[in-house]
Scaffold this active site. Structure first.
Site, PDB file in Angstrom:
ATOM      1  N   ASP A  96      26.174  30.577  -4.767  1.00 32.08           N
ATOM      2  CA  ASP A  96      24.929  30.559  -4.007  1.00 32.08           C
ATOM      3  C   ASP A  96      23.868  31.297  -4.816  1.00 32.08           C
ATOM      4  O   ASP A  96      24.140  31.781  -5.916  1.00 32.08           O
ATOM      5  CB  ASP A  96      25.112  31.129  -2.600  1.00 32.08           C
ATOM      6  CG  ASP A  96      25.321  32.645  -2.561  1.00 32.08           C
ATOM      7  OD1 ASP A  96      25.227  33.302  -3.620  1.00 32.08           O
ATOM      8  OD2 ASP A  96      25.587  33.175  -1.470  1.00 32.08           O
ATOM      9  N   ASP A 258      32.526  32.973   3.477  1.00 33.02           N
ATOM     10  CA  ASP A 258      32.714  33.980   2.436  1.00 33.02           C
ATOM     11  C   ASP A 258      32.354  35.350   2.982  1.00 33.02           C
ATOM     12  O   ASP A 258      31.477  35.489   3.839  1.00 33.02           O
ATOM     13  CB  ASP A 258      31.876  33.659   1.194  1.00 33.02           C
ATOM     14  CG  ASP A 258      30.382  33.793   1.419  1.00 33.02           C
ATOM     15  OD1 ASP A 258      29.851  34.919   1.305  1.00 33.02           O
ATOM     16  OD2 ASP A 258      29.729  32.772   1.718  1.00 33.02           O
ATOM     17  N   CYS A 383      53.913  48.469   4.309  1.00 29.93           N
ATOM     18  CA  CYS A 383      53.332  47.330   3.599  1.00 29.93           C
ATOM     19  C   CYS A 383      54.085  47.100   2.294  1.00 29.93           C
ATOM     20  O   CYS A 383      54.337  48.038   1.536  1.00 29.93           O
ATOM     21  CB  CYS A 383      51.850  47.597   3.309  1.00 29.93           C
ATOM     22  SG  CYS A 383      51.060  46.274   2.364  1.00 29.93           S
ATOM     23  N   CYS A 385      52.959  45.076  -0.172  1.00 25.44           N
ATOM     24  CA  CYS A 385      52.102  44.506  -1.212  1.00 25.44           C
ATOM     25  C   CYS A 385      52.212  45.321  -2.498  1.00 25.44           C
ATOM     26  O   CYS A 385      52.609  46.487  -2.476  1.00 25.44           O
ATOM     27  CB  CYS A 385      50.643  44.429  -0.735  1.00 25.44           C
ATOM     28  SG  CYS A 385      49.695  45.969  -0.902  1.00 25.44           S
TER      29      CYS A 385
END
Length: 455
Positions: A96, A258, A383, A385
């Site tokens: 954009d 987004d 978590c 991750c």
């Protein structure tokens, strides 16, 4: 719905030394640093967006250095963002104009023609027309009523540019998908803009100007827009600041949006810095524990100049707080002792006065309560991750950009899983490429649930 991450050079040093708070020796920023999809081993988003205003150039200065901007144009967005590896080559890259970077100008500094060239040179998969942001908003207005002279001026400019942009991209249509940007001062004016854009030939629209709006106001705009456009026209929301409420937007058949919100909240939100999914699939939030650098924090330096605390004391308190947190993580220190050490240092850093001078202050008690919840629950241990497994408690310490951005990258992974597990509307996803079987497998290997109809 596809979650597109709006990047702003959000990479980290993979060799950062967290114990000594030092970058890797001989580190060269960008070249040695890694993007979220590199450090996580999979893309914690369905695509990326790059604003022309962030890249910059001769017309408008951006965040990229001149050398980076030149390389971006030379090698294209995918190689620059390191999305050229097999697992990422099908991720869409949106562009954009970054309308907020020129919002004070009478007209945008870019033309539809040079913007089309920017997207084509950068080998974007999707590109938005040149818009001019409208800040006015009045939900009570009916239809195309109202609008200041300035708002109507910007409305006209945005639509004129959209018409010219579609012409300029006609011979590029097989290389990237043009999106017509909607701007308006009311739900009715935004619906009129959408109607005109579809009449021009756009089948993918991007709703702009939503950042200052409340969720209910954005929904009113989407409702008005959906009432006047064909059901197969796709919708993207630009700069979606209400990302945490995304599940409530499903009725509007949003194809993509987004946002930077999950990453930004890691270090700009006062309370909700660390995301964790609940068993129901929603998000719960934890407050990161602030242990700023003693010789760099403005409030601590002010206290040192006033003589309330000297620098040697501050450095000692800083080390004591960090050591207590790490010892607590190893099970060597009790919770209350850790809280005392942290608050003795965090209170002057946040409130500008030693904790002894603030007895019974409600803000101190609230801070202690939030920190107690974070330390009691130990969310970093829940978590799996790559960020949390490698950093442990360091991920919830609010301190300098390499910790804070890593916490934000963790948030991206949690958020991407939340969006991916929302009910699919794959009939609107035909033009959005995703990371394919390999990327899905990698997400699954890190605890993600693969939503096969969207692949």
């Amino acid at each position: 719905m596809k979650f597109i991450f709006a990047d702003s050079l959000d990479h980290v040093d993979p060799g950062y030394d967290f114990l000594r708070d030092r970058y890797a020796e001989a580190r060269v920023p960008y070249w040695d640093d890694v993007y979220p999809h590199e450090i996580m081993g999979y893309a914690p988003y369905d695509g990326m967006l790059v604003s022309r205003g962030i890249v910059g150039g001769a017309v408008v200065g951006g965040k990229y250095t001149e050398a980076q901007a030149m390389r971006f144009r030379r090698v294209g967005a995918r190689e620059f963002l390191r999305l050229d590896k097999p697992a990422f080559t099908n991720l869409p890259i949106f562009g954009d104009c970054g309308a907020f970077t020129y919002h004070k100008e009478d007209r945008p500094p870019y033309t539809p023609e040079d913007t089309a060239e920017f997207y084509d040179d950068g080998r974007f998969t999707h590109g938005c027309s040149v818009d001019h942001i409208i800040f006015d908003f009045d939900e009570s207005l009916s239809g195309f009523d109202g609008g200041t002279d300035n708002a109507r001026h910007r409305f006209d400019i945005t639509l004129e540019n959209a018409a010219e942009f579609l012409k300029a991209t006609a011979h590029m249509s097989r290389r990237f998908t043009p999106l017509g940007v909607i701007q308006g001062w009311s739900p009715g004016s935004m619906a009129e803009a959408a109607r005109r854009l579809v009449a021009m030939g756009y089948n993918y629209l991007a709703l702009g100007g939503t950042v200052p709006l409340k969720a209910a106001q954005i929904k009113a705009c989407l409702r008005a827009i959906r009432d006047v456009i064909p059901s197969n026209v796709r919708l993207h929301i630009l700069g979606f600041a209400k990302a945490d409420e995304i599940e409530t937007f499903q009725p509007f058949s949003i194809t993509s949006f987004d946002t930077t919100s999950p990453l930004i909240r890691a270090f700009k939100d006062a309370k909700s810095n660390y995301y964790l999914p609940t068993p129901s699939g929603a998000l719960t939030y934890y407050t990161a524990i602030r242990v700023p650098q003693a010789l760099e924090n403005p409030k601590l330096q002010r206290l040192a100049k006033q003589g309330a605390l000297n620098q040697e004391q501050l450095v000692s308190m800083e080390h004591h707080a960090l050591n207590a947190l790490r010892a607590y993580d190893r099970g060597e220190v009790e919770l209350e002792e850790t809280l005392d050490a942290v608050l003795a240092y965090a209170t002057p850093a946040l409130m500008g006065a030693p904790i002894g001078e603030l007895p019974g202050v409600k803000a101190v008690e609230e801070l202690r309560s939030r920190y107690r919840r974070t330390l009691t629950d130990k969310p970093w241990k829940m978590c799996g991750c790559p960020i949390c497994t490698s950093l442990s408690i360091e991920v919830v310490i609010f301190r300098a950009s390499n910790r804070n951005k890593r916490r934000g990258i963790h948030n991206l992974g949690v958020y991407e899983a939340l969006v991916r597990n929302l009910p699919c509307r794959s009939e609107f996803d035909d033009d959005i490429q995703v990371s394919g079987d390999q990327g899905a497998a990698e997400r699954s290997a890190h605890g993600g649930v693969v939503c096969s109809p969207c692949l």
